[in-house]
Design a protein around this motif. Sequence first.
Motif, PDB file in Angstrom:
ATOM      1  N   ASN A 138      -3.844  -2.044   8.361  1.00 31.74           N
ATOM      2  CA  ASN A 138      -4.508  -0.685   7.693  1.00 31.74           C
ATOM      3  C   ASN A 138      -5.331  -1.063   6.616  1.00 31.74           C
ATOM      4  O   ASN A 138      -6.567  -0.623   6.711  1.00 31.74           O
ATOM      5  N   PHE A 158      -9.288   9.995   5.547  1.00 33.03           N
ATOM      6  CA  PHE A 158      -9.276   8.808   4.595  1.00 33.03           C
ATOM      7  C   PHE A 158     -10.534   8.133   4.356  1.00 33.03           C
ATOM      8  O   PHE A 158     -11.243   7.669   3.701  1.00 33.03           O
ATOM      9  N   ILE A 202     -13.125   6.357  -3.994  1.00 31.32           N
ATOM     10  CA  ILE A 202     -12.966   7.989  -4.408  1.00 31.32           C
ATOM     11  C   ILE A 202     -12.703   8.142  -5.788  1.00 31.32           C
ATOM     12  O   ILE A 202     -11.785   7.604  -6.329  1.00 31.32           O
ATOM     13  N   VAL A 223      -2.069   8.544   6.262  1.00 26.40           N
ATOM     14  CA  VAL A 223      -2.355   7.033   5.472  1.00 26.40           C
ATOM     15  C   VAL A 223      -0.751   6.363   5.056  1.00 26.40           C
ATOM     16  O   VAL A 223      -0.254   6.989   4.029  1.00 26.40           O
ATOM     17  N   ASN A 224      -0.647   5.424   5.742  1.00 20.17           N
ATOM     18  CA  ASN A 224       0.643   4.514   5.448  1.00 20.17           C
ATOM     19  C   ASN A 224       1.789   5.264   5.466  1.00 20.17           C
ATOM     20  O   ASN A 224       3.196   4.674   5.382  1.00 20.17           O
ATOM     21  N   GLY A 283      -5.387  18.235   2.369  1.00 24.58           N
ATOM     22  CA  GLY A 283      -4.842  17.827   3.617  1.00 24.58           C
ATOM     23  C   GLY A 283      -3.262  18.404   3.707  1.00 24.58           C
ATOM     24  O   GLY A 283      -2.949  18.849   4.679  1.00 24.58           O
ATOM     25  N   PHE A 284      -2.836  18.481   2.580  1.00 23.55           N
ATOM     26  CA  PHE A 284      -1.272  19.055   2.368  1.00 23.55           C
ATOM     27  C   PHE A 284      -1.274  20.515   2.817  1.00 23.55           C
ATOM     28  O   PHE A 284      -0.413  20.877   3.747  1.00 23.55           O
ATOM     29  N   ARG A 340     -10.611   2.775  -3.206  1.00 25.64           N
ATOM     30  CA  ARG A 340     -11.479   2.906  -2.346  1.00 25.64           C
ATOM     31  C   ARG A 340     -12.672   3.565  -2.292  1.00 25.64           C
ATOM     32  O   ARG A 340     -13.304   4.267  -1.614  1.00 25.64           O
ATOM     33  N   THR A 366     -13.895   9.598   4.116  1.00 21.26           N
ATOM     34  CA  THR A 366     -14.291  10.014   2.676  1.00 21.26           C
ATOM     35  C   THR A 366     -14.358   8.877   1.945  1.00 21.26           C
ATOM     36  O   THR A 366     -15.199   8.799   0.897  1.00 21.26           O
ATOM     37  N   ALA A 367     -13.713   7.740   2.233  1.00 23.19           N
ATOM     38  CA  ALA A 367     -13.933   6.407   1.224  1.00 23.19           C
ATOM     39  C   ALA A 367     -15.238   5.918   1.684  1.00 23.19           C
ATOM     40  O   ALA A 367     -16.061   5.484   1.018  1.00 23.19           O
ATOM     41  N   GLN A 391      -9.687  -1.243   6.552  1.00 22.59           N
ATOM     42  CA  GLN A 391     -10.542  -0.948   5.575  1.00 22.59           C
ATOM     43  C   GLN A 391     -11.531  -1.882   4.887  1.00 22.59           C
ATOM     44  O   GLN A 391     -12.532  -1.558   4.945  1.00 22.59           O
ATOM     45  N   PRO A 430       0.856  -1.316  -0.063  1.00 25.06           N
ATOM     46  CA  PRO A 430      -0.145  -0.030   0.007  1.00 25.06           C
ATOM     47  C   PRO A 430       0.830   1.226  -0.015  1.00 25.06           C
ATOM     48  O   PRO A 430       1.843   1.397   0.716  1.00 25.06           O
ATOM     49  N   VAL A 431       0.331   2.172  -0.801  1.00 31.61           N
ATOM     50  CA  VAL A 431       1.203   3.579  -0.846  1.00 31.61           C
ATOM     51  C   VAL A 431       0.830   4.463   0.148  1.00 31.61           C
ATOM     52  O   VAL A 431      -0.111   4.566   0.752  1.00 31.61           O
ATOM     53  N   GLU A 432       2.049   5.483   0.376  1.00 29.90           N
ATOM     54  CA  GLU A 432       1.805   6.342   1.476  1.00 29.90           C
ATOM     55  C   GLU A 432       0.927   7.487   0.668  1.00 29.90           C
ATOM     56  O   GLU A 432       1.123   8.006  -0.454  1.00 29.90           O
ATOM     57  N   ILE A 433      -0.087   8.081   1.468  1.00 26.57           N
ATOM     58  CA  ILE A 433      -0.738   9.194   0.876  1.00 26.57           C
ATOM     59  C   ILE A 433      -0.351  10.439   2.032  1.00 26.57           C
ATOM     60  O   ILE A 433      -1.023  10.489   2.883  1.00 26.57           O
ATOM     61  N   PRO A 434       0.450  11.310   1.486  1.00 30.62           N
ATOM     62  CA  PRO A 434       0.995  12.379   2.469  1.00 30.62           C
ATOM     63  C   PRO A 434      -0.150  13.508   2.577  1.00 30.62           C
ATOM     64  O   PRO A 434      -0.898  13.550   1.540  1.00 30.62           O
ATOM     65  N   GLY A 435      -0.419  14.180   3.719  1.00 29.82           N
ATOM     66  CA  GLY A 435      -1.344  14.977   4.207  1.00 29.82           C
ATOM     67  C   GLY A 435      -2.842  14.636   4.278  1.00 29.82           C
ATOM     68  O   GLY A 435      -3.622  15.351   4.430  1.00 29.82           O
ATOM     69  N   VAL A 436      -2.809  13.395   4.350  1.00 27.12           N
ATOM     70  CA  VAL A 436      -4.318  12.836   4.450  1.00 27.12           C
ATOM     71  C   VAL A 436      -4.288  11.942   5.576  1.00 27.12           C
ATOM     72  O   VAL A 436      -3.631  10.596   5.630  1.00 27.12           O
TER      73      VAL A 436
END
Lengths: 254, 410
Positions: free
Chosen positions: A156, A104, B366, A144-145, B378-379, B364, A107-108, A160, A93-99
């Motif tokens: 994680n 997350f 979105i 996230v991640n 968010g950033f 997911r 929102t999902a 989900q 799973p990838v990192e989602i910066p700022g979220v």
Amino acid sequence: MSVLEIKDLHVSVETDQGTKQILHGVNLTINEGEIHAIMGPNGSGKSTLAYTIAGHPKYTVDSGSILLDGEEVTTMTVDQRARAGLFLAMQYPVEIPGVTVTNFLRTAKTAIDGTAPPIRTWIKDVRESMKQLRMDKSFAERNVNEGFSGGEKKRNEILQLELLKPKFAVLDETDSGLDVDALKIVAEGVNRAKENTGLGLLLITHYTRILRYIKPDFVHVFVDGRIAEQGGPELADRLEDEGYDRFLTESNVG
Amino acid sequence: MSAASAQLNSTPTTAVTASEALPTAEQHGIKEHSDGRFGYVPVQTRSDRFKSVNVADFAAVTGREAVWKLSPVKKFADLTSGPLDGSVYPIDHTDVAGVRVDWVDRSDSRIGSAGAPEERASANAWSSFEQALSITISGEDAKEATVTRAALGSGARGAHTIIEAKPFSRAILILENTGEARLTENVEIILGESANLTVVSLQEWGDSAVHLTNHFATIGRDARLKHVVVTLGGSIVRVNPSVQLTGIGSDTELLGLYFADAGQHLEQQVFVNHVAPNTRSRVTYKGALQGQGARTVWIGDVLIGREAAGTDSYEQNRNLVLTEGTRADSIPNLEIETGDITGAGHASATGRFDDEQLFYLQSRGITEDEARRLVVRGFLSEIVQQIGSPLLEERLQAAVEAELTATEDN
């Protein structure tokens, strides 16, 4: 009752050396409530099948179809598939910066249900699931991640799975890189999700280890882009003893 | 010293945009110099740069100067060398007790007390303005005032502003900029002892606006300046805050938020000079880039002077690249002249919102648009949340939102 049908699926991928065929006619039917394990050696196309179901743009469906309750999935966008009830627990799973995880998840959930979840029960559900997956509360406010260990990322993913309640979930090598304690926690989460929602599961794995904790109804051996043999749980035991050599020789000759 | 820059796509843009996807070889000096000392960089302490309020003391701008080498200088030659209209312009401002807004003559004693130009556009403005806009803050009660410039017009202009916070005064001051402009200016910010001032400079200019501004601040004993630069609109916007921590125990927090669309050049050169002992600074700038030719520059200089024992300093820049065809330069510099400090650090990172992140969020449920919004919101909200004015924070969240919607329509 929901059903996911994969019919004569041929898939290719663009590489630097040109187009490469990976799946050569996969046939598989998964009913709601069933657990199917797909086992196979490295490079056999297991992950390609997982990502093709989810709709990753890297993979091209050349022919065949994927039907969810009779609806063609291959023409849907990635997010449409998720809203239709498909879920992919990813190997990396990838990192989602700022979220943040909280943001997350909400929102999902809102995207999948079409409406925002009622705040009080939602917070309770999230806390409960996190607790059962032994995830510290601080995870909720982390991105996230981002900075998660391998095991934390897998948990994680299962978090989900539990909260988004898909009809069918594909677990791509969810067992890889987990120690036995983490593996048990993750397996418990998957079993819990199945108990609660009765979803159908496609478990993709190289090793039989995870099948000790998540009992498959069917086992498919995947070799060279197609299913080479199918059976019940006993097939997994045989693979544990014999490995994949038998199939590799066959495919080389054939 | 360290430098970091990220160039995520080198495909040259053929469209005529304010930003140049790549500087020309001539501008960058990417060729052997005739003196045979290619690559030689003279060591100069940041505070030793040449300063003058007289435009004639600066040679014509070539684009090779340290302060201009990442700027599209040809696009605003009128501001660096042409005659400027230095007359009084229309402003709007809220009427708040303890905040006086008026125009003062060039002879005002405060002019020149916070700094002096280090480059030609700044000096040109200094030489040209007829009267300075003066904003004087007094009174210990918390208050918030807004000064708006919305009708500067498209002629080349020079301007000067004095912001003075009297000792022990407290306020949030919002400088709003909208509409068209071709403006070079200097803003002096003077904080008396124990003053606590937040200055928010908001650049929401029209699409063709060019704005070059230098904010010179001097911070008195135990005073605190929070300085926020928010740049969303304009063709070329360059905001260079320069803060002198001259009072013992003075403190500054420099925040920046920028969102560059296709063809926009948004630049900020930040300088914090720790002059006095026990001073503290935090610099956090975050930017997003989206669209062909979107260009941002951040240079962060921190100098910890010989007398500045007990300094606590940290600066960071983060850029989020949303599409191909953008370029973000990020260059943190740290100079330390005393070993007796509490802390000094810097960080720079330029990351991209890539296809794998998009796939993850889409898987997911979105949608693509929502995924992009989620990540950018968010950033950038980390900066917005630190401003300390709920009304303004709400308005800025909405502005970022609008920015995202606008770029989707492109």
